[in-house]
Design a protein around this motif. Sequence first.
Motif, PDB file in Angstrom:
ATOM      1  N   ASN A 261       0.866  -1.276   0.059  1.00  0.00           N
ATOM      2  CA  ASN A 261       0.063   0.013  -0.119  1.00  0.00           C
ATOM      3  C   ASN A 261       0.883   1.179  -0.045  1.00  0.00           C
ATOM      4  O   ASN A 261       2.020   1.324   0.560  1.00  0.00           O
TER       5      ASN A 261
ATOM      6  N   MET B  65       0.778   5.790   0.053  1.00  0.00           N
ATOM      7  CA  MET B  65       0.098   6.860   0.166  1.00  0.00           C
ATOM      8  C   MET B  65       0.848   8.130   0.260  1.00  0.00           C
ATOM      9  O   MET B  65       2.018   7.925   0.228  1.00  0.00           O
TER      10      MET B  65
ATOM     11  N   ILE C  82      -5.383  10.520  -2.445  1.00  0.00           N
ATOM     12  CA  ILE C  82      -6.807  10.691  -2.406  1.00  0.00           C
ATOM     13  C   ILE C  82      -7.732   9.486  -1.983  1.00  0.00           C
ATOM     14  O   ILE C  82      -9.040   9.633  -1.844  1.00  0.00           O
ATOM     15  N   VAL C  83      -7.227   8.602  -2.225  1.00  0.00           N
ATOM     16  CA  VAL C  83      -7.781   7.168  -2.118  1.00  0.00           C
ATOM     17  C   VAL C  83      -7.264   6.440  -1.077  1.00  0.00           C
ATOM     18  O   VAL C  83      -6.042   6.180  -1.074  1.00  0.00           O
ATOM     19  N   SER C  84      -8.136   5.743  -0.225  1.00  0.00           N
ATOM     20  CA  SER C  84      -7.424   4.880   0.858  1.00  0.00           C
ATOM     21  C   SER C  84      -7.317   3.599   0.556  1.00  0.00           C
ATOM     22  O   SER C  84      -8.137   2.953  -0.123  1.00  0.00           O
TER      23      SER C  84
ATOM     24  N   HIS D 179      -5.401   7.212   8.913  1.00  0.00           N
ATOM     25  CA  HIS D 179      -5.003   6.644   7.682  1.00  0.00           C
ATOM     26  C   HIS D 179      -4.487   4.965   7.623  1.00  0.00           C
ATOM     27  O   HIS D 179      -3.934   4.703   8.709  1.00  0.00           O
TER      28      HIS D 179
ATOM     29  N   TYR E 114      -3.350  10.553  -6.680  1.00  0.00           N
ATOM     30  CA  TYR E 114      -4.276   9.409  -6.557  1.00  0.00           C
ATOM     31  C   TYR E 114      -3.979   8.850  -5.278  1.00  0.00           C
ATOM     32  O   TYR E 114      -4.769   8.365  -4.611  1.00  0.00           O
ATOM     33  N   CYS E 115      -2.742   8.297  -4.770  1.00  0.00           N
ATOM     34  CA  CYS E 115      -2.397   7.538  -3.674  1.00  0.00           C
ATOM     35  C   CYS E 115      -2.676   8.438  -2.323  1.00  0.00           C
ATOM     36  O   CYS E 115      -2.703   8.116  -1.311  1.00  0.00           O
TER      37      CYS E 115
ATOM     38  N   LYS F   6      -4.073  -0.356  -3.946  1.00  0.00           N
ATOM     39  CA  LYS F   6      -3.322   0.143  -4.552  1.00  0.00           C
ATOM     40  C   LYS F   6      -1.759  -0.350  -4.890  1.00  0.00           C
ATOM     41  O   LYS F   6      -0.922   0.204  -5.353  1.00  0.00           O
TER      42      LYS F   6
ATOM     43  N   LYS G 276      -9.904   0.989   1.086  1.00  0.00           N
ATOM     44  CA  LYS G 276     -10.942   0.663   0.143  1.00  0.00           C
ATOM     45  C   LYS G 276     -10.657   0.459  -1.277  1.00  0.00           C
ATOM     46  O   LYS G 276     -11.204  -0.016  -2.013  1.00  0.00           O
ATOM     47  N   THR G 277      -9.430   0.452  -1.379  1.00  0.00           N
ATOM     48  CA  THR G 277      -8.895   0.552  -2.761  1.00  0.00           C
ATOM     49  C   THR G 277      -7.632  -0.107  -2.974  1.00  0.00           C
ATOM     50  O   THR G 277      -6.701   0.193  -2.037  1.00  0.00           O
TER      51      THR G 277
END
Length: 187
Positions: free
Chosen positions: A28, A30, A83-85, A53, A80-81, A91, A88-89
Motif C-alpha cells: 500500500n 500513500m 486521495i484514495v484509501s 490513515h 491518486y495515492c 493500490k 477501500k482501494t
Amino acid sequence: MEKIPIGLNFFIPMPVVLVGTQVAGKANFMAVGWITRANGNPPMIACGISNNHYTVKGIGETKTFSVNIPSSDLLEKTDYCGIVSGEKTDKSQVFDLFYGSLKTAPMIRECPVTFECRLVQSVLLPTHTLFIGEIAGVYADGDVITDKKPDFPEIDPLFLTMPDNRYWTLGKYTGDAWSAGKNLIQR
C-alpha cells in the motif's frame, strides 16, 4: 515591510513522497508531505501521518516502511495515492514494485530514488503519528546520480504548498549551503 498576522497556516514548502508499507500482507502507498531527515548517523527519516490513515496500521504491523521520491511525471499517480484509501482501494498494482533487504517495505521502481526504513520510534501526537525510521537501504536510478551525489534536477522531485494545496517542482539553483553567507562572518 510590516508583518501582518495571518493565522496558524502552514507556509513551509514540503517535499512530496510516497510512503509504502504492507497492510495484511499487501503493498500500500500513500502520498505524504510531512517528511524530513531526523538523524545523521545512523541515518533516519521522520514522517508525520494522520492517525486515521490505513498506512498507520501497516507500519505498526511490519515495523517497516519505504519512502519513495516521485518525479513530476508521476504527479497523477502520486496524487491518486493521496486521495484514495488503501482500506477501500487496492493500490498494490499502481506501480511496479520491488523489495530490498527488509522484505516488508515495498518500493516503487518508477521513482528515481527510494529508501527502505526500519521503524525506530512512533510518536503519537493529537492528530498524527510521527514515524521515525532508520534507513536500511537507498536505491537510485543511475541517471539521477552525478559524481556519486544526487542530481536533483534529474530526480525532478515534487513539493507541496499549503494552504493553497498546490504541487511544485524544484526551482533554480541560487547558491551553496554553508558557503553563501561566509562574507558576513566577522573576522
